[in-house]
Design an enzyme around this catalytic site. Sequence first.
Site, PDB file in Angstrom:
ATOM      1  N   TYR A 145      44.464  44.361  31.552  1.00 34.98           N
ATOM      2  CA  TYR A 145      44.088  43.532  32.707  1.00 34.98           C
ATOM      3  C   TYR A 145      44.157  44.359  33.996  1.00 34.98           C
ATOM      4  O   TYR A 145      43.179  44.447  34.734  1.00 34.98           O
ATOM      5  CB  TYR A 145      45.034  42.335  32.783  1.00 34.98           C
ATOM      6  CG  TYR A 145      44.691  41.339  33.868  1.00 34.98           C
ATOM      7  CD1 TYR A 145      43.591  40.497  33.746  1.00 34.98           C
ATOM      8  CD2 TYR A 145      45.472  41.230  35.018  1.00 34.98           C
ATOM      9  CE1 TYR A 145      43.275  39.573  34.745  1.00 34.98           C
ATOM     10  CE2 TYR A 145      45.166  40.311  36.013  1.00 34.98           C
ATOM     11  CZ  TYR A 145      44.073  39.482  35.869  1.00 34.98           C
ATOM     12  OH  TYR A 145      43.765  38.573  36.857  1.00 34.98           O
ATOM     13  N   ASP A 146      45.317  44.985  34.229  1.00 33.94           N
ATOM     14  CA  ASP A 146      45.535  45.694  35.503  1.00 33.94           C
ATOM     15  C   ASP A 146      44.544  46.844  35.666  1.00 33.94           C
ATOM     16  O   ASP A 146      43.903  46.995  36.702  1.00 33.94           O
ATOM     17  CB  ASP A 146      46.960  46.257  35.572  1.00 33.94           C
ATOM     18  CG  ASP A 146      48.038  45.191  35.419  1.00 33.94           C
ATOM     19  OD1 ASP A 146      47.692  44.027  35.163  1.00 33.94           O
ATOM     20  OD2 ASP A 146      49.230  45.529  35.541  1.00 33.94           O
ATOM     21  N   LYS A 149      40.863  45.721  35.950  1.00 29.82           N
ATOM     22  CA  LYS A 149      40.539  45.257  37.305  1.00 29.82           C
ATOM     23  C   LYS A 149      40.464  46.428  38.280  1.00 29.82           C
ATOM     24  O   LYS A 149      39.665  46.405  39.220  1.00 29.82           O
ATOM     25  CB  LYS A 149      41.601  44.257  37.771  1.00 29.82           C
ATOM     26  CG  LYS A 149      41.527  42.909  37.062  1.00 29.82           C
ATOM     27  CD  LYS A 149      40.350  42.095  37.577  1.00 29.82           C
ATOM     28  CE  LYS A 149      40.408  40.662  37.082  1.00 29.82           C
ATOM     29  NZ  LYS A 149      39.277  39.860  37.547  1.00 29.82           N
ATOM     30  N   ASN A 174      48.728  35.078  43.085  1.00 31.33           N
ATOM     31  CA  ASN A 174      49.059  33.874  42.338  1.00 31.33           C
ATOM     32  C   ASN A 174      48.530  32.570  42.959  1.00 31.33           C
ATOM     33  O   ASN A 174      48.968  32.186  44.035  1.00 31.33           O
ATOM     34  CB  ASN A 174      50.587  33.814  42.292  1.00 31.33           C
ATOM     35  CG  ASN A 174      51.065  33.164  41.048  1.00 31.33           C
ATOM     36  OD1 ASN A 174      50.255  32.848  40.167  1.00 31.33           O
ATOM     37  ND2 ASN A 174      52.368  32.948  40.962  1.00 31.33           N
ATOM     38  N   SER A 189      51.997  25.960  35.866  1.00 31.22           N
ATOM     39  CA  SER A 189      51.551  25.011  34.834  1.00 31.22           C
ATOM     40  C   SER A 189      52.619  24.863  33.749  1.00 31.22           C
ATOM     41  O   SER A 189      52.908  23.757  33.281  1.00 31.22           O
ATOM     42  CB  SER A 189      50.215  25.453  34.234  1.00 31.22           C
ATOM     43  OG  SER A 189      50.224  26.811  33.935  1.00 31.22           O
ATOM     44  N   ASN A 190      53.229  25.997  33.377  1.00 31.00           N
ATOM     45  CA  ASN A 190      54.284  25.963  32.366  1.00 31.00           C
ATOM     46  C   ASN A 190      55.416  25.023  32.756  1.00 31.00           C
ATOM     47  O   ASN A 190      55.822  24.154  31.977  1.00 31.00           O
ATOM     48  CB  ASN A 190      54.881  27.369  32.268  1.00 31.00           C
ATOM     49  CG  ASN A 190      54.907  27.869  30.865  1.00 31.00           C
ATOM     50  OD1 ASN A 190      54.140  27.400  30.033  1.00 31.00           O
ATOM     51  ND2 ASN A 190      55.776  28.818  30.602  1.00 31.00           N
ATOM     52  N   ARG A 211      57.949  34.990  43.835  1.00 31.09           N
ATOM     53  CA  ARG A 211      56.490  34.932  43.731  1.00 31.09           C
ATOM     54  C   ARG A 211      55.972  34.153  44.942  1.00 31.09           C
ATOM     55  O   ARG A 211      56.700  33.371  45.547  1.00 31.09           O
ATOM     56  CB  ARG A 211      56.061  34.171  42.457  1.00 31.09           C
ATOM     57  CG  ARG A 211      56.336  34.905  41.148  1.00 31.09           C
ATOM     58  CD  ARG A 211      55.435  36.119  40.985  1.00 31.09           C
ATOM     59  NE  ARG A 211      55.647  36.765  39.688  1.00 31.09           N
ATOM     60  CZ  ARG A 211      56.598  37.650  39.448  1.00 31.09           C
ATOM     61  NH1 ARG A 211      57.448  37.999  40.397  1.00 31.09           N
ATOM     62  NH2 ARG A 211      56.704  38.195  38.250  1.00 31.09           N
ATOM     63  N   ASP A 273      57.134  43.079  34.027  1.00 27.99           N
ATOM     64  CA  ASP A 273      57.009  41.914  34.894  1.00 27.99           C
ATOM     65  C   ASP A 273      57.532  42.311  36.278  1.00 27.99           C
ATOM     66  O   ASP A 273      58.662  42.750  36.400  1.00 27.99           O
ATOM     67  CB  ASP A 273      57.856  40.762  34.315  1.00 27.99           C
ATOM     68  CG  ASP A 273      57.391  39.418  34.817  1.00 27.99           C
ATOM     69  OD1 ASP A 273      56.175  39.177  34.801  1.00 27.99           O
ATOM     70  OD2 ASP A 273      58.241  38.619  35.235  1.00 27.99           O
ATOM     71  N   GLN A 276      58.950  41.338  42.465  1.00 28.35           N
ATOM     72  CA  GLN A 276      58.584  40.721  43.726  1.00 28.35           C
ATOM     73  C   GLN A 276      57.099  40.925  43.932  1.00 28.35           C
ATOM     74  O   GLN A 276      56.586  41.996  43.626  1.00 28.35           O
ATOM     75  CB  GLN A 276      59.296  41.491  44.842  1.00 28.35           C
ATOM     76  CG  GLN A 276      60.165  40.677  45.693  1.00 28.35           C
ATOM     77  CD  GLN A 276      60.782  41.535  46.801  1.00 28.35           C
ATOM     78  OE1 GLN A 276      60.714  42.760  46.788  1.00 28.35           O
ATOM     79  NE2 GLN A 276      61.378  40.881  47.748  1.00 28.35           N
TER      80      GLN A 276
HETATM   81  N1  LIG Z   1      44.503  32.233  39.155  1.00 27.80           N
HETATM   82  C1  LIG Z   1      45.106  33.254  39.699  1.00 27.80           C
HETATM   83  O1  LIG Z   1      46.245  33.128  40.151  1.00 27.80           O
HETATM   84  C2  LIG Z   1      44.411  34.595  39.777  1.00 27.80           C
HETATM   85  C3  LIG Z   1      45.123  35.662  40.338  1.00 27.80           C
HETATM   86  C4  LIG Z   1      44.513  36.897  40.431  1.00 27.80           C
HETATM   87  C5  LIG Z   1      43.212  37.063  40.005  1.00 27.80           C
HETATM   88  N2  LIG Z   1      42.541  36.031  39.463  1.00 27.80           N
HETATM   89  C6  LIG Z   1      41.167  36.286  38.993  1.00 27.80           C
HETATM   90  O2  LIG Z   1      40.319  35.201  39.299  1.00 27.80           O
HETATM   91  C7  LIG Z   1      39.363  35.019  38.254  1.00 27.80           C
HETATM   92  C8  LIG Z   1      39.421  33.590  37.756  1.00 27.80           C
HETATM   93  O3  LIG Z   1      40.726  33.321  37.269  1.00 27.80           O
HETATM   94  P1  LIG Z   1      41.178  31.885  36.757  1.00 27.80           P
HETATM   95  O4  LIG Z   1      42.582  31.699  37.128  1.00 27.80           O
HETATM   96  O5  LIG Z   1      40.188  30.875  37.157  1.00 27.80           O
HETATM   97  O6  LIG Z   1      41.150  32.140  35.181  1.00 27.80           O
HETATM   98  P2  LIG Z   1      40.422  31.327  34.005  1.00 27.80           P
HETATM   99  O7  LIG Z   1      40.865  31.968  32.742  1.00 27.80           O
HETATM  100  O8  LIG Z   1      40.631  29.870  34.177  1.00 27.80           O
HETATM  101  O9  LIG Z   1      38.901  31.632  34.293  1.00 27.80           O
HETATM  102  C9  LIG Z   1      38.227  32.746  33.806  1.00 27.80           C
HETATM  103  C10 LIG Z   1      36.875  32.287  33.313  1.00 27.80           C
HETATM  104  O10 LIG Z   1      36.141  33.429  32.840  1.00 27.80           O
HETATM  105  C11 LIG Z   1      35.538  33.087  31.597  1.00 27.80           C
HETATM  106  N3  LIG Z   1      35.333  34.344  30.846  1.00 27.80           N
HETATM  107  C12 LIG Z   1      36.267  35.150  30.312  1.00 27.80           C
HETATM  108  N4  LIG Z   1      35.690  36.196  29.708  1.00 27.80           N
HETATM  109  C13 LIG Z   1      34.344  36.044  29.887  1.00 27.80           C
HETATM  110  C14 LIG Z   1      33.211  36.797  29.475  1.00 27.80           C
HETATM  111  N5  LIG Z   1      33.348  37.924  28.786  1.00 27.80           N
HETATM  112  N6  LIG Z   1      31.993  36.328  29.807  1.00 27.80           N
HETATM  113  C15 LIG Z   1      31.839  35.174  30.519  1.00 27.80           C
HETATM  114  N7  LIG Z   1      32.878  34.423  30.918  1.00 27.80           N
HETATM  115  C16 LIG Z   1      34.121  34.852  30.600  1.00 27.80           C
HETATM  116  C17 LIG Z   1      36.506  32.155  30.935  1.00 27.80           C
HETATM  117  O11 LIG Z   1      35.933  31.378  29.907  1.00 27.80           O
HETATM  118  C18 LIG Z   1      36.966  31.318  32.135  1.00 27.80           C
HETATM  119  O12 LIG Z   1      36.110  30.221  32.356  1.00 27.80           O
HETATM  120  C19 LIG Z   1      39.687  36.037  37.165  1.00 27.80           C
HETATM  121  O13 LIG Z   1      38.836  37.158  37.323  1.00 27.80           O
HETATM  122  C20 LIG Z   1      41.117  36.429  37.479  1.00 27.80           C
HETATM  123  O14 LIG Z   1      41.387  37.734  37.071  1.00 27.80           O
HETATM  124  C21 LIG Z   1      43.114  34.787  39.330  1.00 27.80           C
END
Ligand SMILES: NC(=O)c1ccc[n+]([C@@H]2O[C@H](COP(=O)([O-])OP(=O)(O)OC[C@H]3O[C@@H](n4cnc5c(N)ncnc54)[C@H](O)[C@@H]3O)[C@@H](O)[C@H]2O)c1
Length: 312
Positions: A145-146, A149, A174, A189-190, A211, A273, A276
């Site tokens: 992931y890290d 991105k 977050n 959510s947890n 966080r 993990d 901070q």
């Molecule tokens: N929620 C957070 O706190 C947070 C924090 C940092 C970054 N992000 C980034 O924001 C974005 C959305 O996150 P989220 O929390 O809504 O997560 P989420 O898992 O709810 O949404 C991700 C979406 O991408 C879709 N997806 C995954 N792989 C795919 C692929 N190969 N092709 C097409 N669709 C695909 C999934 O089905 C899902 O609908 C992500 O890129 C995530 O890395 C979110």
Amino acid sequence: MSQHITITGGAGFLGSHLCDHLVAQGHDVLCVDNYFTGQRANIRQLLGNSHFEVLRHDVTFPLYVETDQIYNLACPASPIHYQFDPVQTTKTSVHGAINMLGLAKRVKARILQASTSEVYGDPEVHPQVEEYWGRVNPIGPRSCYDEGKRCAETLFFDYQRQHDLDIKVVRIFNTYGPRMAENDGRVVSNFIVQALKGEDITVYGDGTQTRSFCYVDDMIEGFVAMMATEKGFTGPLNLGNPGEYTIGELAETIVSMCGTRSRVVYHPLPQDDPRQRCPDITLAREKLGWEPKVQLHDGLKETIEYFRRLAD
Ligand SMILES: NC(=O)c1ccc[n+]([C@@H]2O[C@H](COP(=O)([O-])OP(=O)(O)OC[C@H]3O[C@@H](n4cnc5c(N)ncnc54)[C@H](O)[C@@H]3O)[C@@H](O)[C@H]2O)c1
């Protein structure tokens, strides 16, 4: 002016709120998702709206559509989901970025990348400013992931330098709110799901790690404001809520708001993990005039109500 806007990951937590927001503003929205972690239920309210269209598609394959703007959100965001198939996670970030940048180049669209605070890894700088390069383990269980991105950010900036693409990169911290997946192990959510069931609340570590928590509506406003900035302002730009809470405090607050008898129990901290994590949002304040408005208590209230409705 009404635009044609493509949102990858549009059926996910953040993506579905972004779809709602942009359709409500009068834009034509194409939601692209392979439903890996997203759900049709998240976009049900938009089906049948003539300004909304859905395409089941995996972003690791090229996409050919006409569009003015692209929000690239596709990627599983919680450790449980992104570690389920780590190779696919890296592919989604890297091949997904290449494919969406290729699309942006072909149709001359503006493109925004949903990056993450995880690019800072386990940071030595606190709070994190955009200039900080991060401290990331390249070979651990979170690396898919890290590093995925981080590589996506590299691609965005290379496409900008090499092809003059109109890019925007936001680093999301977050974020929580209704439509978070129920069992994805993310802390808000947890805790809420456990509290509503009257189960023990599991805190990993001693609960003193901190966080920051940004409510989804604030985050969506940040995305849209960033997309609207002038060409040449690329970011990276931090978006998040700088208010810091310990995980222990969060657990206690949720237990009291849910009004259950759950106990808080402590488990060992998973590998890598961070202790901070807190955004410095000076740049977002200056460039977008943006800052989070929703108080943790109010955001939690909405989120708890959502999970209560799901359980009914
Ligand atoms: N929620 C957070 O706190 C947070 C924090 C940092 C970054 N992000 C980034 O924001 C974005 C959305 O996150 P989220 O929390 O809504 O997560 P989420 O898992 O709810 O949404 C991700 C979406 O991408 C879709 N997806 C995954 N792989 C795919 C692929 N190969 N092709 C097409 N669709 C695909 C999934 O089905 C899902 O609908 C992500 O890129 C995530 O890395 C979110």
